[in-house]
Design a protein around this motif. Structure first.
Motif, PDB file in Angstrom:
ATOM      1  N   GLU A   1      -8.855   3.142  12.774  1.00 56.21           N
ATOM      2  CA  GLU A   1      -7.931   4.263  12.637  1.00 56.21           C
ATOM      3  C   GLU A   1      -6.721   3.868  11.790  1.00 56.21           C
ATOM      4  O   GLU A   1      -6.246   4.669  10.972  1.00 56.21           O
ATOM      5  N   ILE A   2      -6.236   2.652  11.962  1.00 55.07           N
ATOM      6  CA  ILE A   2      -5.131   2.175  11.127  1.00 55.07           C
ATOM      7  C   ILE A   2      -5.540   2.185   9.667  1.00 55.07           C
ATOM      8  O   ILE A   2      -4.783   2.634   8.784  1.00 55.07           O
ATOM      9  N   ARG A   3      -6.732   1.708   9.398  1.00 56.83           N
ATOM     10  CA  ARG A   3      -7.233   1.704   8.018  1.00 56.83           C
ATOM     11  C   ARG A   3      -7.282   3.112   7.455  1.00 56.83           C
ATOM     12  O   ARG A   3      -6.816   3.376   6.341  1.00 56.83           O
ATOM     13  N   ASP A   4      -7.858   4.061   8.215  1.00 55.40           N
ATOM     14  CA  ASP A   4      -8.010   5.431   7.723  1.00 55.40           C
ATOM     15  C   ASP A   4      -6.651   6.091   7.462  1.00 55.40           C
ATOM     16  O   ASP A   4      -6.472   6.783   6.454  1.00 55.40           O
ATOM     17  N   GLU A   5      -5.692   5.888   8.362  1.00 51.63           N
ATOM     18  CA  GLU A   5      -4.400   6.550   8.197  1.00 51.63           C
ATOM     19  C   GLU A   5      -3.581   5.929   7.069  1.00 51.63           C
ATOM     20  O   GLU A   5      -2.869   6.642   6.352  1.00 51.63           O
ATOM     21  N   THR A   6      -3.664   4.609   6.880  1.00 50.60           N
ATOM     22  CA  THR A   6      -2.907   4.005   5.779  1.00 50.60           C
ATOM     23  C   THR A   6      -3.484   4.431   4.431  1.00 50.60           C
ATOM     24  O   THR A   6      -2.732   4.660   3.482  1.00 50.60           O
ATOM     25  N   VAL A   7      -4.798   4.557   4.339  1.00 52.49           N
ATOM     26  CA  VAL A   7      -5.404   5.045   3.094  1.00 52.49           C
ATOM     27  C   VAL A   7      -4.975   6.485   2.831  1.00 52.49           C
ATOM     28  O   VAL A   7      -4.644   6.856   1.702  1.00 52.49           O
ATOM     29  N   THR A   8      -4.976   7.303   3.875  1.00 57.23           N
ATOM     30  CA  THR A   8      -4.532   8.689   3.731  1.00 57.23           C
ATOM     31  C   THR A   8      -3.087   8.748   3.238  1.00 57.23           C
ATOM     32  O   THR A   8      -2.755   9.505   2.321  1.00 57.23           O
TER      33      THR A   8
END
Length: 455
Positions: free
Chosen positions: A257-264
């Motif tokens: 989830e951290i990965r997905d939100e930082t990319v977003t």
């Protein structure tokens, strides 16, 4: 510029009906025409009426363009409309971040991400935006020849890496930037082509490229996350805020989830602002009157100093330049939702499963709301003498419950960057028309080359 308050959702001010649009081809519908030129295709749909039926591959669709209908689509997202199933390229890069998530999962993620981009937090990032831009300006000299796309992309990448990841080395920005460039191109190609209807299991060269780019992004994010956790100190960047955020049950975001939100957040803080700044320089180069008005405000408000967050509210014309750029070249150029049971727009029932579309490109260029819609006129945003338009006639960041979380970040960044650079320089963009290409954002169809002129 003032905004009228429209009627409550569910009480349309006018009577709407769905009119048939282009017939299209068997199975493909209007997919090929859409893929050839999505913006022109949406314009043709608007010529049929404010609510038009068409087919995107096997999917039944309705296109809406009036602000009242747009507002209902955006406001009723989650309650009456689902997020559509997006292409494999988009899902591979974005994962299941707040832009993609649905229902309770979306509400949880939004509650965890939103505090990182509230006005108070954006204020703390403003000095990084200004300092990064000053570094760029210090490297420009009168008479230099520059690639505006490359310069603005490098600048917003630097700002994104510093504010989101809290790192400051060229390698961090460049490797992530190259992977993101590949991702954006492939998402655009997939969306506008046959890839939009191909099953996920079908291998294509584009899907192989997107997997490789996503692997680079995953590795870069994992490396920076590990560095944050090993460091142990309190950091002011967005990633640190995400790592410490807890939901109402006391749970934190997982590594994925951290990965997905930082990319977003990276895409929202880099791609959208970079695109907006390129189009702003292109438009300014063609309007001496607007350039002069912008220079007058910058000289009057700033004098010989650099802008800070305290100047943002006073740079009203600079804000208007950015808003007018976003009207003509909105970074988000379409919104879409899938009707749930009982969904209605403009009083008209939307059969369950119908995909409802709208496009900022079309509504922003409607002469009913914006006289001389093709003209670059920042004055139309003057709160005292500007045009009166309905709510949702201008929606470059979407709207409703799923409005872009980074709206404030993007606006502050664009205004401060423009203020720093336009106070010192004019960019004389080479002659010739630059056309927008719909991708993840609206990108120029060619290099935007310019000569730097010191004011």
């Amino acid at each position: 510029m003032s905004t009228e308050t429209g009627p409550a959702v569910g009480t349309p001010a006018r009577e709407y009906r769905i009119v048939p649009g282009p017939r299209g081809l068997p199975f493909l519908g209007s997919l090929l025409r859409f893929g050839q030129d999505p913006l022109a295709f949406f314009g043709r749909l608007r010529s049929y009426g404010p609510m038009v039926s068409w087919r995107f591959g096997p999917n039944s669709c309705v296109f809406v363009s009036d602000p009242e209908c747009v507002g209902e689509l955006l406001s009723e997202t989650e309650r009456s409309f689902d997020q559509p199933a997006l292409g494999i390229a988009f899902r591979t890069v974005m994962g299941n971040g707040v832009v993609v998530a649905r229902g309770a999962d979306w509400r949880r993620k939004r509650s965890l991400v939103q505090p990182s981009v509230r006005p108070k937090q954006v204020r703390s990032y403003a000095s990084t935006m200004t300092d990064s831009t000053v570094e760029l300006a210090d490297g420009w000299s009168d008479g230099d020849r520059i690639d505006v796309k490359r310069e603005m992309a490098a600048l917003t990448q630097r700002i994104a890496v510093r504010t989101i990841f809290g790192v400051d080395t060229p390698a961090d920005a460049e490797s992530m930037g190259r992977a993101m460039d590949v991702a954006q191109r492939e998402i655009g190609k997939e969306f506008a082509g046959l890839g939009a209807v191909l099953p996920d299991w079908v291998p294509t060269p584009g899907r192989a490229r997107i997997r490789r780019a996503s692997a680079v992004i995953d590795a870069e994010v994992a490396r920076v996350v590990a560095r944050h956790r090993d460091g142990g100190e309190d950091r002011p960047d967005l990633l640190s805020r995400l790592l410490t955020a807890v939901d109402e049950k006391g749970a934190r975001l997982s590594d994925r989830e951290i990965r997905d939100e930082t990319v977003t957040l990276y895409i929202g803080g880099h791609e959208t602002t970079s695109s907006t700044l390129v189009w702003a320089w292109y438009l300014l180069s063609r309007e001496p009157r607007v350039r002069a008005a912008l220079a007058e405000e910058l000289d009057r408000v700033l004098g010989d100093r650099e802008p800070g967050i305290e100047d943002y509210a006073r740079l009203t014309y600079t804000q208007s330049v950015v808003k007018e750029t976003l009207r003509l070249y909105p970074t988000i150029w379409l919104v879409t939702g899938v009707a749930k049971e009982g969904a209605r727009i403009g009083g008209v029932p939307m059969p369950e499963g119908t995909r409802v579309w709208s496009s900022q490109w079309v509504t922003h260029r409607d002469a009913r709301w914006f006289p001389e819609p093709e003209e670059f006129r920042p004055e139309r945003w003057d709160p005292e003498s500007g045009d009166d338009v309905p709510e949702y006639a201008w929606f470059p960041f979407g709207g409703g419950p799923r409005a872009c979380l980074g709206t404030r970040f993007a606006m502050v960044e664009a205004v401060l960057v423009l203020a720093v650079l336009a106070r010192r320089f004019e960019l004389v963009v080479d002659p010739g028309v630059v056309n927008p290409v719909p991708s993840l954002t609206l990108q120029p169809d060619r290099d935007v080359l310019a000569t730097v002129r010191r004011r």
